[in-house]
Every structure is written in C-alpha cells, then in structure tokens.
Design an enzyme around this catalytic site. Sequence first.
Site, PDB file in Angstrom:
ATOM      1  N   ASP A 141       0.854  -1.186   0.000  1.00 24.28           N
ATOM      2  CA  ASP A 141       0.000   0.000   0.000  1.00 24.28           C
ATOM      3  C   ASP A 141       0.891   1.236   0.000  1.00 24.28           C
ATOM      4  O   ASP A 141       2.001   1.203   0.536  1.00 24.28           O
ATOM      5  CB  ASP A 141      -0.899   0.018   1.240  1.00 24.28           C
ATOM      6  N   ASP A 160      -7.132  -1.475  -4.363  1.00 24.94           N
ATOM      7  CA  ASP A 160      -8.177  -1.130  -3.396  1.00 24.94           C
ATOM      8  C   ASP A 160      -9.124  -0.080  -3.973  1.00 24.94           C
ATOM      9  O   ASP A 160     -10.340  -0.160  -3.792  1.00 24.94           O
ATOM     10  CB  ASP A 160      -7.556  -0.571  -2.113  1.00 24.94           C
TER      11      ASP A 160
END
Length: 169
Positions: free
Chosen positions: A113, A139
Amino acid sequence: MRWFFFLLLSVIGLDRFTKQLAIIFLRDTGESITIIPGLFSLTYAENRGIAFGMEFLPPGVLLILTTIIVSGVIIYALYQGNRQPLFLGSFGLIAGGGIGNLIDRFTTGRVVDFLYFDLYRGELFGQWIALWPIFNIADSAITIGACMLIIFYGRIFPDSTASGGNNVC
C-alpha cells in the site's frame, strides 16, 4: 466482455506498475513523499490483513478466501449474461483489484500500500489506527466498482427493479 477484460487487465497492470514504483521510491529509500501537506502523501506500507489493516484471519485462510471471492466475481461476470457497460465495468474493476492484491498475497504474503490521505486518527474496534488507511490502486478499483454497483443498481440490474423490488440487499 471486452470492456470487462480491458478494465480487469488495466487495473492489474496499473496496480503492479505503481506498487513496483512504491517499492523502489518509497520502501527502498525509506522516504515518504508529501503531495498535499497535511492531507495526501505517498507512504509505503505492507498490509498482512484486510481492510484497514485488520488481521482477522490467518494469512493462509485469507489467501484461500480471497481466491474464492475473486474467482466467484469473475465466474459471475462471465456467466451472468448481463453485457451492459456498467455491469461489465463494475465487475471488471472489482475483479482486477482483487487479482492485483491477490498477486501480492501469493508472492509475499502481504499487500503493498502507498496512497495515504491523513483525514483522521483514532480507534476502530479497539485498535488505534489512522482511520483512513494507506491503500493502493487495486483497493481503489474495488471500491469504485462496488460504489458503481450501489449507485447504478437499477441500471445494472433493470429486471430486479422492473418487478417492483426496490431492495438492494
């Protein structure tokens, strides 16, 4: 179906490319890059859990469950028969995002991330977290696809609303 596969493959490609950039320019340098001071930065993180970094399941179980869910999304999209662009687009985004994160789970056991909005910090389910998590392109694609399903439900599934059923769930 071209639209479905175009979005699926585009999301996977963009997700893999941006994660590699995050590894090179953020993880390997140990730097965080501020884009908008106090609001948005590129910050490297590895997530072993699910949404918001929560670790509810052992990694092996999470890998199997994620594989089943992504496979189900793809099978549903392929065999449902709905060829509307909104249907194919939303499921293409969800499947592409799912596969993008699944590749990370298969290869390293955690998801890379790097996009961070510093919106609020506090507690969630008894754990202190930045309440807007660090996330990635995959995401984002999953979230956008899911929002499309909710917002455009009546247009994506016109038969269900034509029969008088207004219930989404």
